[in-house]
Scaffold this motif. Structure first.
Motif, PDB file in Angstrom:
ATOM      1  N   PHE A 173      21.001 102.676  34.814  1.00 23.39           N
ATOM      2  CA  PHE A 173      21.526 101.357  34.470  1.00 23.39           C
ATOM      3  C   PHE A 173      22.070 101.355  33.041  1.00 23.39           C
ATOM      4  O   PHE A 173      23.182 100.890  32.791  1.00 23.39           O
ATOM      5  CB  PHE A 173      20.436 100.302  34.633  1.00 23.39           C
ATOM      6  CG  PHE A 173      20.892  98.906  34.312  1.00 23.39           C
ATOM      7  CD1 PHE A 173      21.582  98.153  35.257  1.00 23.39           C
ATOM      8  CD2 PHE A 173      20.658  98.349  33.060  1.00 23.39           C
ATOM      9  CE1 PHE A 173      22.017  96.863  34.959  1.00 23.39           C
ATOM     10  CE2 PHE A 173      21.086  97.068  32.757  1.00 23.39           C
ATOM     11  CZ  PHE A 173      21.768  96.325  33.702  1.00 23.39           C
ATOM     12  N   VAL A 174      21.273 101.864  32.099  1.00 20.63           N
ATOM     13  CA  VAL A 174      21.716 101.928  30.691  1.00 20.63           C
ATOM     14  C   VAL A 174      22.902 102.872  30.565  1.00 20.63           C
ATOM     15  O   VAL A 174      23.843 102.600  29.813  1.00 20.63           O
ATOM     16  CB  VAL A 174      20.554 102.382  29.781  1.00 20.63           C
ATOM     17  CG1 VAL A 174      21.049 102.613  28.351  1.00 20.63           C
ATOM     18  CG2 VAL A 174      19.443 101.344  29.777  1.00 20.63           C
ATOM     19  N   LEU A 175      22.865 103.979  31.315  1.00 20.89           N
ATOM     20  CA  LEU A 175      23.972 104.932  31.276  1.00 20.89           C
ATOM     21  C   LEU A 175      25.265 104.274  31.752  1.00 20.89           C
ATOM     22  O   LEU A 175      26.339 104.508  31.179  1.00 20.89           O
ATOM     23  CB  LEU A 175      23.655 106.151  32.152  1.00 20.89           C
ATOM     24  CG  LEU A 175      24.744 107.224  32.236  1.00 20.89           C
ATOM     25  CD1 LEU A 175      25.068 107.789  30.858  1.00 20.89           C
ATOM     26  CD2 LEU A 175      24.328 108.345  33.189  1.00 20.89           C
ATOM     27  N   SER A 176      25.174 103.442  32.784  1.00 21.37           N
ATOM     28  CA  SER A 176      26.373 102.764  33.295  1.00 21.37           C
ATOM     29  C   SER A 176      26.961 101.842  32.231  1.00 21.37           C
ATOM     30  O   SER A 176      28.185 101.744  32.096  1.00 21.37           O
ATOM     31  CB  SER A 176      26.037 101.973  34.560  1.00 21.37           C
ATOM     32  OG  SER A 176      25.188 100.868  34.275  1.00 21.37           O
ATOM     33  N   LYS A 177      26.092 101.177  31.465  1.00 28.07           N
ATOM     34  CA  LYS A 177      26.559 100.297  30.397  1.00 28.07           C
ATOM     35  C   LYS A 177      27.176 101.108  29.258  1.00 28.07           C
ATOM     36  O   LYS A 177      28.208 100.726  28.684  1.00 28.07           O
ATOM     37  CB  LYS A 177      25.404  99.453  29.848  1.00 28.07           C
ATOM     38  CG  LYS A 177      24.723  98.574  30.886  1.00 28.07           C
ATOM     39  CD  LYS A 177      25.714  97.601  31.529  1.00 28.07           C
ATOM     40  CE  LYS A 177      25.019  96.714  32.546  1.00 28.07           C
ATOM     41  NZ  LYS A 177      25.970  95.869  33.306  1.00 28.07           N
ATOM     42  N   PHE A 178      26.552 102.231  28.937  1.00 31.72           N
ATOM     43  CA  PHE A 178      27.075 103.069  27.857  1.00 31.72           C
ATOM     44  C   PHE A 178      28.413 103.687  28.249  1.00 31.72           C
ATOM     45  O   PHE A 178      29.323 103.818  27.412  1.00 31.72           O
ATOM     46  CB  PHE A 178      26.076 104.161  27.499  1.00 31.72           C
ATOM     47  CG  PHE A 178      26.525 105.045  26.358  1.00 31.72           C
ATOM     48  CD1 PHE A 178      26.847 104.499  25.121  1.00 31.72           C
ATOM     49  CD2 PHE A 178      26.637 106.413  26.535  1.00 31.72           C
ATOM     50  CE1 PHE A 178      27.268 105.302  24.074  1.00 31.72           C
ATOM     51  CE2 PHE A 178      27.052 107.231  25.493  1.00 31.72           C
ATOM     52  CZ  PHE A 178      27.372 106.673  24.265  1.00 31.72           C
ATOM     53  N   LEU A 179      28.541 104.063  29.511  1.00 38.13           N
ATOM     54  CA  LEU A 179      29.821 104.593  29.993  1.00 38.13           C
ATOM     55  C   LEU A 179      30.920 103.536  29.880  1.00 38.13           C
ATOM     56  O   LEU A 179      32.072 103.852  29.572  1.00 38.13           O
ATOM     57  CB  LEU A 179      29.688 105.056  31.441  1.00 38.13           C
ATOM     58  CG  LEU A 179      28.889 106.341  31.673  1.00 38.13           C
ATOM     59  CD1 LEU A 179      28.717 106.597  33.171  1.00 38.13           C
ATOM     60  CD2 LEU A 179      29.553 107.537  31.000  1.00 38.13           C
ATOM     61  N   THR A 180      30.555 102.276  30.111  1.00 44.72           N
ATOM     62  CA  THR A 180      31.514 101.178  29.951  1.00 44.72           C
ATOM     63  C   THR A 180      31.925 101.044  28.492  1.00 44.72           C
ATOM     64  O   THR A 180      33.103 100.833  28.181  1.00 44.72           O
ATOM     65  CB  THR A 180      30.896  99.852  30.434  1.00 44.72           C
ATOM     66  OG1 THR A 180      30.436 100.017  31.778  1.00 44.72           O
ATOM     67  CG2 THR A 180      31.916  98.731  30.386  1.00 44.72           C
ATOM     68  N   VAL A 181      30.940 101.174  27.597  1.00 41.73           N
ATOM     69  CA  VAL A 181      31.218 101.148  26.151  1.00 41.73           C
ATOM     70  C   VAL A 181      32.190 102.261  25.772  1.00 41.73           C
ATOM     71  O   VAL A 181      33.179 102.029  25.061  1.00 41.73           O
ATOM     72  CB  VAL A 181      29.900 101.296  25.357  1.00 41.73           C
ATOM     73  CG1 VAL A 181      30.165 101.679  23.900  1.00 41.73           C
ATOM     74  CG2 VAL A 181      29.098 100.000  25.416  1.00 41.73           C
ATOM     75  N   ILE A 182      31.914 103.472  26.259  1.00 43.92           N
ATOM     76  CA  ILE A 182      32.785 104.620  25.983  1.00 43.92           C
ATOM     77  C   ILE A 182      34.184 104.376  26.545  1.00 43.92           C
ATOM     78  O   ILE A 182      35.199 104.675  25.903  1.00 43.92           O
ATOM     79  CB  ILE A 182      32.197 105.913  26.590  1.00 43.92           C
ATOM     80  CG1 ILE A 182      30.911 106.306  25.870  1.00 43.92           C
ATOM     81  CG2 ILE A 182      33.208 107.048  26.518  1.00 43.92           C
ATOM     82  CD1 ILE A 182      31.101 106.805  24.467  1.00 43.92           C
ATOM     83  N   ALA A 183      34.239 103.827  27.749  1.00 42.57           N
ATOM     84  CA  ALA A 183      35.534 103.561  28.394  1.00 42.57           C
ATOM     85  C   ALA A 183      36.355 102.566  27.580  1.00 42.57           C
ATOM     86  O   ALA A 183      37.553 102.774  27.355  1.00 42.57           O
ATOM     87  CB  ALA A 183      35.319 103.044  29.811  1.00 42.57           C
TER      88      ALA A 183
END
Length: 279
Positions: free
Chosen positions: A105-115
């Motif tokens: 879940f946190v990884l999905s949010k961080f990937l969004t941040v990176i994107a």
């Protein structure tokens, strides 16, 4: 990872407010092209901003990344709201029930941040390149692609800032309160800086700048120094007045490391907080 990112973008796309903020953000980045059309008339003096060298290579990389970074608040609202909606709509609990781990879940949010940071960086690179090719007095390849460290600094700055916003969203759960906390934290850093400069270290030995350089928001700001005093017209005016504006506008590796460090801390704290919290 693609699946996690796809889930987040579906959520964002289905949120009307997020769509408006994202489109507004990229529209504002594109609007810097309008600066080239601004003309000033003071009696017999006529000049156009584009003719003052702001779109010259390689200066344009510095100028555009510094000013466009101020628009990041639009995406900050999106990120904070993204977390707030997870709590208010209880989708976070549903995601966990459906088999998504808290780490994913946190990884999905961080990937969004990176994107967001990566798309913004590519966007400002393309816009700056086009404006530079149209208005720059220097079009040699070696000059065009020099000083690209400002593009890297821009990416790191956005990634760290969005990671901070993500952490606040996890911590506070409400977008309005999270944004309020962000504003308060900015004030705290300003007050701490004034106290360190005037009451503790003083402004002459540089210790205050050294310490405040480790503050989260201050470290992000320090990545890209203001570019206005780098303009020849400003330097000439300052020289006539006997003022020394300095000349160190480079992106420093140790400042990048500090910002990367804060990014790691914010993401880890987001995960640690979510892992500990009973959802």
């Amino acid at each position: 990872m693609v699946r996690l990112l796809q889930i987040e973008f579906i959520k964002l796309w289905n949120n009307r407010s997020s769509r408006i903020l994202i489109f507004t953000y990229f529209l504002l980045i594109t609007s810097i092209a309008l600066v080239s059309m601004i003309k000033f008339d003071f009696g017999d003096i006529h000049f156009q901003l584009a003719g003052q060298g702001i779109f010259n290579f390689p200066y344009i990389w510095h100028f555009n990344t510094y000013f466009v970074a101020w628009f990041k608040l639009f995406l900050a609202i999106v990120i904070v709201s993204m977390m707030a909606n997870e709590y208010s709509n209880k989708t976070i609990k549903q995601n966990l029930i459906d088999g998504l781990s808290k780490k994913e879940f946190v990884l999905s949010k961080f990937l969004t941040v990176i994107a967001f940071a990566l798309i913004s960086t590519i966007f400002i690179f393309v816009v700056s390149l086009i404006l530079g090719l149209l208005y720059s007095d220097f079009n040699e390849v070696s000059i065009i692609f020099s000083d690209l460290e400002f593009i890297l600094a821009f990416f790191l700055k956005l990634t760290a800032f969005f990671s901070f916003c993500l952490f606040l969203g996890v911590l506070v759960k409400r977008s309005a309160f999270a944004l309020g906390f962000l504003f308060i934290w900015q004030i705290v850093e300003i007050i701490a800086t004034v106290v360190l400069e005037q009451k503790v270290f003083g402004t002459k030995n540089g210790m205050a700048d050294l310490v405040t350089g480790f503050f989260p928001l201050r470290s992000m700001y320090n990545l890209i120094d203001e570019p206005i005093t780098r303009l020849n017209v400003i330097k000439s005016a300052a020289k006539q007045l006997g003022a020394d504006l300095g000349s160190n506008y480079h992106v420093h590796w140790y400042e990048m490391l500090i910002v990367i460090g804060w990014t790691i801390i914010f993401i880890y704290l987001s995960y640690a907080l979510l892992k500990k919290r009973d959802l």
